[in-house]
Motif scaffolding. Structure first.
Motif, mmCIF file in Angstrom:
data_model
loop_
_atom_site.group_PDB
_atom_site.id
_atom_site.type_symbol
_atom_site.label_atom_id
_atom_site.label_comp_id
_atom_site.label_asym_id
_atom_site.label_seq_id
_atom_site.Cartn_x
_atom_site.Cartn_y
_atom_site.Cartn_z
ATOM 1 N N TYR A 88 32.056 22.011 33.496
ATOM 2 C CA TYR A 88 32.022 22.700 32.591
ATOM 3 C C TYR A 88 30.865 23.932 32.354
ATOM 4 O O TYR A 88 31.026 25.067 32.190
ATOM 5 C CB TYR A 88 31.947 21.866 31.230
ATOM 6 N N LYS A 89 29.694 23.314 32.935
ATOM 7 C CA LYS A 89 28.279 24.356 32.915
ATOM 8 C C LYS A 89 28.551 25.228 34.170
ATOM 9 O O LYS A 89 28.357 26.521 33.907
ATOM 10 C CB LYS A 89 27.384 23.546 33.214
ATOM 11 N N LYS A 90 29.394 24.999 35.136
ATOM 12 C CA LYS A 90 29.546 26.086 36.180
ATOM 13 C C LYS A 90 30.700 26.849 36.066
ATOM 14 O O LYS A 90 30.431 28.104 36.156
ATOM 15 C CB LYS A 90 30.104 25.081 37.408
ATOM 16 N N ALA A 91 31.706 26.547 35.042
ATOM 17 C CA ALA A 91 32.926 27.182 35.006
ATOM 18 C C ALA A 91 32.374 28.219 33.715
ATOM 19 O O ALA A 91 32.653 29.316 33.624
ATOM 20 C CB ALA A 91 34.042 26.468 34.451
ATOM 21 N N PHE A 92 31.898 27.781 32.633
ATOM 22 C CA PHE A 92 31.570 28.709 31.322
ATOM 23 C C PHE A 92 30.141 28.839 31.226
ATOM 24 O O PHE A 92 29.908 29.801 30.144
ATOM 25 C CB PHE A 92 31.966 27.760 30.244
ATOM 26 N N LYS A 93 29.295 28.584 31.942
ATOM 27 C CA LYS A 93 27.859 28.796 31.691
ATOM 28 C C LYS A 93 27.339 28.281 30.452
ATOM 29 O O LYS A 93 26.449 29.077 29.736
ATOM 30 C CB LYS A 93 27.454 30.232 31.950
ATOM 31 N N ARG A 94 27.782 27.220 29.927
ATOM 32 C CA ARG A 94 27.367 26.666 28.617
ATOM 33 C C ARG A 94 27.068 25.079 28.820
ATOM 34 O O ARG A 94 27.768 24.502 29.649
ATOM 35 C CB ARG A 94 28.468 26.854 27.702
ATOM 36 N N ASP A 95 26.435 24.477 27.988
ATOM 37 C CA ASP A 95 25.986 23.168 28.134
ATOM 38 C C ASP A 95 26.881 22.513 26.997
ATOM 39 O O ASP A 95 27.036 22.780 26.100
ATOM 40 C CB ASP A 95 24.538 23.283 27.635
ATOM 41 N N GLU A 103 37.684 31.217 42.268
ATOM 42 C CA GLU A 103 37.063 30.961 43.446
ATOM 43 C C GLU A 103 35.632 31.725 43.082
ATOM 44 O O GLU A 103 34.624 31.343 43.308
ATOM 45 C CB GLU A 103 37.359 31.996 44.620
ATOM 46 N N LYS A 104 35.553 32.556 41.932
ATOM 47 C CA LYS A 104 34.286 33.305 41.209
ATOM 48 C C LYS A 104 33.582 32.142 40.424
ATOM 49 O O LYS A 104 32.421 32.012 40.676
ATOM 50 C CB LYS A 104 34.498 34.528 40.627
ATOM 51 N N MET A 105 34.399 31.481 40.028
ATOM 52 C CA MET A 105 34.094 30.553 38.788
ATOM 53 C C MET A 105 33.510 29.534 39.591
ATOM 54 O O MET A 105 32.256 28.946 39.098
ATOM 55 C CB MET A 105 35.036 29.919 37.835
ATOM 56 N N GLU A 151 40.516 29.954 25.775
ATOM 57 C CA GLU A 151 40.737 31.356 25.822
ATOM 58 C C GLU A 151 39.658 32.450 25.334
ATOM 59 O O GLU A 151 39.392 33.587 26.496
ATOM 60 C CB GLU A 151 42.012 31.601 24.932
ATOM 61 N N PRO A 152 39.074 32.262 24.299
ATOM 62 C CA PRO A 152 37.818 33.156 24.176
ATOM 63 C C PRO A 152 36.720 33.314 25.249
ATOM 64 O O PRO A 152 36.427 34.400 25.517
ATOM 65 C CB PRO A 152 37.360 32.833 22.652
ATOM 66 N N ILE A 153 36.399 32.110 25.792
ATOM 67 C CA ILE A 153 35.491 32.213 26.704
ATOM 68 C C ILE A 153 35.922 32.746 28.132
ATOM 69 O O ILE A 153 35.159 33.571 28.525
ATOM 70 C CB ILE A 153 34.820 30.642 27.095
ATOM 71 N N VAL A 154 37.224 32.619 28.277
ATOM 72 C CA VAL A 154 37.689 33.233 29.663
ATOM 73 C C VAL A 154 37.868 34.885 29.205
ATOM 74 O O VAL A 154 37.454 35.514 30.112
ATOM 75 C CB VAL A 154 39.130 32.776 29.833
ATOM 76 N N GLN A 155 38.208 35.211 28.038
ATOM 77 C CA GLN A 155 38.381 36.548 27.961
ATOM 78 C C GLN A 155 36.839 37.238 27.837
ATOM 79 O O GLN A 155 36.774 38.366 28.513
ATOM 80 C CB GLN A 155 38.651 36.655 26.341
ATOM 81 N N GLU A 156 35.912 36.561 27.399
ATOM 82 C CA GLU A 156 34.548 37.116 27.408
ATOM 83 C C GLU A 156 34.048 37.181 28.917
ATOM 84 O O GLU A 156 33.499 38.071 29.301
ATOM 85 C CB GLU A 156 33.614 36.187 26.619
ATOM 86 N N MET A 157 34.199 36.108 29.747
ATOM 87 C CA MET A 157 33.867 36.198 31.100
ATOM 88 C C MET A 157 34.663 36.550 32.245
ATOM 89 O O MET A 157 33.880 37.423 33.142
ATOM 90 C CB MET A 157 33.454 34.580 31.396
ATOM 91 N N TYR A 158 36.082 36.747 32.012
ATOM 92 C CA TYR A 158 36.725 37.149 33.231
ATOM 93 C C TYR A 158 37.616 38.096 32.655
ATOM 94 O O TYR A 158 38.802 38.380 33.720
ATOM 95 C CB TYR A 158 37.271 35.825 33.898
#
Length: 265
Positions: free
Chosen positions: A102-109, A49-51, A160-167
Motif C-alpha cells: 500500500y505504501k509503495k503504490a499510494f505513498k501513504r501509511d 510499472e511506475k508504481m 479512485e481519488p488516489i489514482v486520479q491524484e497520482m496517475y
C-alpha cells in the motif's frame, strides 16, 4: 495475438478460475486484471510499472524503496518481538506485506491493524472467488457473497481519488473501453495485485522462509500432532520436521535462500 483476436486472455489462476460475481460491481470489463483486453493492458501497464518498479539498483527510486522496506520491516519485527510473531496463513506477515504494498503504490501509511482487517477480507474473498467443482461452504452463509461484492466496490471507489491524484497524467487520453474509465481500470488492477499477487504468493514464501529459519520441529513419526500411533508409517514420516537443519545462511545468500524456498515449497 490478442490484438487481432487469435489469442484469448482468460481468468485462470493456477488450476482454478476466478468467478466473475465478486468483480461484477467494479465497473470494469473484462472483470479481473488477469483477463484484460490488450488496449486496457497497454493503458495501465506503464502506470503499474511506475508504481511498483524500483528502477536500476543505483537509482534514487531503488534507494527510496529499499529504505522504506528496511524501515518498515525493522518496525514490524520490533513490534512482533514484543507481541509475538505468527507465520501461518492468517499470520502477521500477510498484514505487514499489505502495509508495504500500500505504501509503495499510494505513498501513504496504514497501520498493521488495518493490514489485518484487509487480510481477513482478502482470505474470505479468495476462498469464494476461486471456482471449483464443489461450492465452497462459505458460499452458503446468507448475505456473505453480496456483502463481499459490495465491499469490493467500496474499496475500488476509495482507490479512485488516489489514482486520479497520482496517475491521472499517465492515463490521460487512453482507451480502457469497455470499462468505465482508465482510472477505474487501474484502481481495480491495484486491488487485484493486493489480493492475488504480492498479497498472497509473496507472503506464503516469506512465511515458509521464516519457518525454516526458526522452526525447531523434529521428526515425530507422523505428520500430525505426534500423539497418534500409526502402524507401519511411511518412511517419509520419519523425516517429518524442519527440512533445513542448518537454520541459517551466510550473509549475501538471502536471494539464493528464498529462491530455494520457492523451489522447495
Amino acid at each position: 495475438g490478442q490484438w487481432n483476436g487469435t489469442l484469448w486472455r482468460g481468468h485462470e489462476l493456477g488450476t482454478g478460475f476466478l468467478s466473475p460475481y465478486l468483480w461484477s460491481s467494479r465497473g470494469i470489463d473484462p472483470f479481473a486484471a488477469l483477463g484484460v483486453e490488450p488496449n486496457q493492458h497497454a493503458a495501465v501497464r506503464p502506470a503499474l510499472e511506475k508504481m511498483w518498479g524500483t528502477g536500476g539498483k543505483n537509482s534514487a527510486e531503488y534507494r527510496r524503496t529499499e529504505d522504506m522496506v528496511r524501515a518498515s520491516i525493522q518496525e514490524f519485527l520490533a513490534d512482533r518481538r514484543k507481541n509475538g510473531l505468527k507465520v501461518d496463513m492468517l499470520g502477521d506477515v500477510m498484514a505487514w506485506a499489505h502495509q508495504v504494498l500500500y505504501k509503495k503504490a499510494f505513498k501513504r501509511d496504514i497501520t498493521l491493524m488495518e493490514g489485518k482487517v484487509f487480510m481477513v477480507f482478502q482470505l474470505l474473498y479468495l476462498g469464494l472467488a476461486l471456482q471449483s467443482d464443489t461450492e465452497p461452504v462459505l458460499a452458503k452463509v446468507p448475505f456473505l457473497l453480496p456483502t463481499l461484492r459490495q465491499q469490493v466496490a467500496r474499496i475500488v471507489r476509495s482507490y479512485e481519488p488516489i489514482v486520479q491524484e497520482m496517475y491521472a497524467d499517465d492515463l490521460d487520453g487512453l482507451d480502457c473501453s469497455p470499462s468505465t474509465s482508465c482510472v477505474t481500470q487501474l484502481a481495480s488492477a491495484i486491488l487485484d495485485a493486493f489480493l492475488l499477487a504480492g498479497g498472497v504468493s509473496l507472503t506464503v514464501s516469506i512465511n515458509a522462509g521464516i519457518a525454516l529459519l526458526y522452526s525447531t520441529a523434529e521428526p515425530m513419526g507422523t505428520p500430525y500432532s505426534g500423539n497418534e500411533e500409526v502402524e507401519n508409517p511411511p518412511d517419509s514420516w520419519l523425516a517429518w520436521g524442519n527440512p533445513f537443519p542448518d537454520m541459517a545462511y551466510e550473509h549475501g545468500q538471502e536471494l539464493q535462500f528464498y529462491w530455494e524456498v520457492l523451489r522447495y515449497f
